[in-house]
Write a protein that holds these residues in place. Structure first.
Motif, PDB file in Angstrom:
ATOM      1  N   ALA A  76       0.832  -1.207   0.000  1.00 55.60           N
ATOM      2  CA  ALA A  76       0.000   0.000   0.000  1.00 55.60           C
ATOM      3  C   ALA A  76       0.866   1.256   0.000  1.00 55.60           C
ATOM      4  N   ILE A  77       1.962   1.241   0.754  1.00 54.79           N
ATOM      5  CA  ILE A  77       2.879   2.389   0.768  1.00 54.79           C
ATOM      6  C   ILE A  77       3.536   2.553  -0.593  1.00 54.79           C
ATOM      7  N   GLU A  78       3.953   1.449  -1.209  1.00 52.33           N
ATOM      8  CA  GLU A  78       4.551   1.527  -2.554  1.00 52.33           C
ATOM      9  C   GLU A  78       3.558   2.102  -3.550  1.00 52.33           C
ATOM     10  N   LEU A  79       2.308   1.652  -3.497  1.00 51.00           N
ATOM     11  CA  LEU A  79       1.292   2.172  -4.416  1.00 51.00           C
ATOM     12  C   LEU A  79       1.053   3.658  -4.169  1.00 51.00           C
ATOM     13  N   TYR A  80       0.958   4.052  -2.912  1.00 49.32           N
ATOM     14  CA  TYR A  80       0.783   5.464  -2.592  1.00 49.32           C
ATOM     15  C   TYR A  80       1.936   6.294  -3.167  1.00 49.32           C
ATOM     16  N   ASN A  81       3.158   5.819  -3.011  1.00 47.49           N
ATOM     17  CA  ASN A  81       4.318   6.549  -3.546  1.00 47.49           C
ATOM     18  C   ASN A  81       4.283   6.617  -5.070  1.00 47.49           C
ATOM     19  N   MET A  82       3.863   5.545  -5.726  1.00 45.20           N
ATOM     20  CA  MET A  82       3.749   5.570  -7.193  1.00 45.20           C
ATOM     21  C   MET A  82       2.720   6.596  -7.648  1.00 45.20           C
ATOM     22  N   GLN A  83       1.628   6.708  -6.894  1.00 43.72           N
ATOM     23  CA  GLN A  83       0.574   7.645  -7.272  1.00 43.72           C
ATOM     24  C   GLN A  83       0.933   9.084  -6.918  1.00 43.72           C
ATOM     25  N   THR A  84       1.608   9.275  -5.806  1.00 40.65           N
ATOM     26  CA  THR A  84       1.920  10.616  -5.334  1.00 40.65           C
ATOM     27  C   THR A  84       3.159  11.198  -6.004  1.00 40.65           C
ATOM     28  N   TYR A  85       4.154  10.353  -6.234  1.00 44.67           N
ATOM     29  CA  TYR A  85       5.414  10.784  -6.838  1.00 44.67           C
ATOM     30  C   TYR A  85       5.697   9.953  -8.079  1.00 44.67           C
ATOM     31  N   PRO A  86       4.906  10.147  -9.157  1.00 44.08           N
ATOM     32  CA  PRO A  86       5.083   9.306 -10.348  1.00 44.08           C
ATOM     33  C   PRO A  86       6.475   9.491 -10.958  1.00 44.08           C
ATOM     34  N   SER A  87       7.016   8.382 -11.398  1.00 46.51           N
ATOM     35  CA  SER A  87       8.343   8.389 -12.001  1.00 46.51           C
ATOM     36  C   SER A  87       8.356   7.411 -13.171  1.00 46.51           C
ATOM     37  N   PRO A  88       8.977   7.788 -14.274  1.00 50.52           N
ATOM     38  CA  PRO A  88       9.066   6.846 -15.392  1.00 50.52           C
ATOM     39  C   PRO A  88       9.974   5.656 -15.072  1.00 50.52           C
ATOM     40  N   PHE A  89      10.755   5.773 -13.995  1.00 48.90           N
ATOM     41  CA  PHE A  89      11.683   4.708 -13.625  1.00 48.90           C
ATOM     42  C   PHE A  89      11.067   3.722 -12.631  1.00 48.90           C
ATOM     43  N   SER A 102     -11.465   8.326  -4.159  1.00 48.64           N
ATOM     44  CA  SER A 102     -11.024   8.858  -2.864  1.00 48.64           C
ATOM     45  C   SER A 102     -12.259   9.110  -2.003  1.00 48.64           C
ATOM     46  N   MET A 103     -12.018   9.098  -0.699  1.00 47.58           N
ATOM     47  CA  MET A 103     -13.097   9.375   0.249  1.00 47.58           C
ATOM     48  C   MET A 103     -12.491  10.151   1.409  1.00 47.58           C
ATOM     49  N   LEU A 104     -13.141  11.230   1.795  1.00 51.41           N
ATOM     50  CA  LEU A 104     -12.661  12.104   2.865  1.00 51.41           C
ATOM     51  C   LEU A 104     -11.246  12.596   2.588  1.00 51.41           C
ATOM     52  N   GLY A 105     -10.944  12.792   1.324  1.00 50.53           N
ATOM     53  CA  GLY A 105      -9.641  13.306   0.930  1.00 50.53           C
ATOM     54  C   GLY A 105      -8.527  12.275   0.905  1.00 50.53           C
ATOM     55  N   LEU A 106      -8.849  10.996   1.157  1.00 48.74           N
ATOM     56  CA  LEU A 106      -7.834   9.941   1.139  1.00 48.74           C
ATOM     57  C   LEU A 106      -8.068   9.009  -0.034  1.00 48.74           C
ATOM     58  N   THR A 107      -6.984   8.641  -0.686  1.00 50.12           N
ATOM     59  CA  THR A 107      -7.073   7.712  -1.806  1.00 50.12           C
ATOM     60  C   THR A 107      -7.249   6.289  -1.280  1.00 50.12           C
ATOM     61  N   MET A 108      -7.549   5.377  -2.189  1.00 47.20           N
ATOM     62  CA  MET A 108      -7.688   3.985  -1.801  1.00 47.20           C
ATOM     63  C   MET A 108      -6.387   3.451  -1.203  1.00 47.20           C
ATOM     64  N   GLN A 129      -4.191   5.125   0.473  1.00 49.70           N
ATOM     65  CA  GLN A 129      -4.067   5.653   1.833  1.00 49.70           C
ATOM     66  C   GLN A 129      -5.002   4.924   2.798  1.00 49.70           C
ATOM     67  N   TRP A 130      -6.214   4.592   2.350  1.00 40.75           N
ATOM     68  CA  TRP A 130      -7.123   3.826   3.197  1.00 40.75           C
ATOM     69  C   TRP A 130      -6.545   2.445   3.496  1.00 40.75           C
ATOM     70  N   MET A 131      -5.881   1.858   2.509  1.00 42.27           N
ATOM     71  CA  MET A 131      -5.283   0.537   2.734  1.00 42.27           C
ATOM     72  C   MET A 131      -4.072   0.631   3.662  1.00 42.27           C
ATOM     73  N   ILE A 132      -3.330   1.719   3.593  1.00 38.63           N
ATOM     74  CA  ILE A 132      -2.244   1.933   4.569  1.00 38.63           C
ATOM     75  C   ILE A 132      -2.841   1.956   5.972  1.00 38.63           C
ATOM     76  N   PHE A 133      -3.934   2.677   6.126  1.00 43.53           N
ATOM     77  CA  PHE A 133      -4.624   2.752   7.413  1.00 43.53           C
ATOM     78  C   PHE A 133      -5.110   1.363   7.857  1.00 43.53           C
ATOM     79  N   ALA A 134      -5.750   0.631   6.943  1.00 45.86           N
ATOM     80  CA  ALA A 134      -6.303  -0.689   7.292  1.00 45.86           C
ATOM     81  C   ALA A 134      -5.198  -1.669   7.689  1.00 45.86           C
ATOM     82  N   PHE A 135      -4.142  -1.761   6.874  1.00 50.95           N
ATOM     83  CA  PHE A 135      -3.062  -2.691   7.203  1.00 50.95           C
ATOM     84  C   PHE A 135      -2.343  -2.266   8.492  1.00 50.95           C
TER      85      PHE A 135
END
Length: 174
Positions: free
Chosen positions: A88-101, A136-142, A144-150
């Motif tokens: 979930a953290i990796e996905l959040y980073n991919m979405q927040t800080y997109p990189s071609p690498f 997203s819900m309440l300003g959090l992406t899916m 981020q919600w999964m980071i919270f859940a895990f």
């Protein structure tokens, strides 16, 4: 025996783990099949982690008074929750800080002896891109919600780990 130890040795605690993980899995399938949100590879991997939580809860419900069963269930719970949080953290980073690498693949890399995406494509075949934020819900992406859940699963594990693993803390322990 304290209340936490009694709860850890009961089917109720393991049912809560099972039911909450099943709710997450059903929610993911609702998002995919009803709301038409396409899961990415990282989403599919998180589904596998949630299935690990489901199976850990089921195993714990079977024989919560037997130490070895609790031990195996706790190991599954821990591995699934930690791996899910990492994803979930990796996905959040991919979405927040997109990189071609740093992108995700189009097909999951399951072991050749367990091609879940071929056996159950409606659950494990990714059709979306990791860089998309489809909901997203309440300003959090899916993610981020999964980071919270895990994270909650890990906190619960830390709280329950000692009472669950204590071999002689229950009169009927074996």
């Amino acid at each position: 025996m304290n209340t936490l130890t009694q709860l850890a040795h009961s089917r109720k605690a393991w049912f809560i783990l099972f039911a909450t993980a099943l709710f997450l899995e059903l929610t993911a399938l609702f998002f995919q099949h009803v709301m038409k949100l396409n899961p990415c590879v990282m989403c599919v991997y998180q589904r596998v982690a949630v299935f690990g939580l489901i199976f850990a809860g089921l195993l714990g419900m079977l024989q919560p008074k037997i130490w070895l069963v609790r031990f195996i269930a706790v190991i599954g719970w821990g591995i699934s929750a930690i791996w899910g949080l990492k994803l979930a953290i990796e996905l959040y980073n991919m979405q927040t800080y997109p990189s071609p690498f740093e992108t995700c693949g189009f097909l999951p890399e399951f072991p050749h002896w367990l091609p879940l995406h071929q056996w159950f494509p409606s659950i494990f075949l990714p059709t979306g891109l990791c860089s998309e934020i489809p909901w997203s819900m309440l300003g959090l992406t899916m993610a981020q919600w999964m980071i919270f859940a895990f994270s909650l699963y890990i906190v619960a594990l830390v709280i329950f780990i000692w009472p669950v693993l204590r071999p002689n803390s229950h009169p009927n322990s074996k």
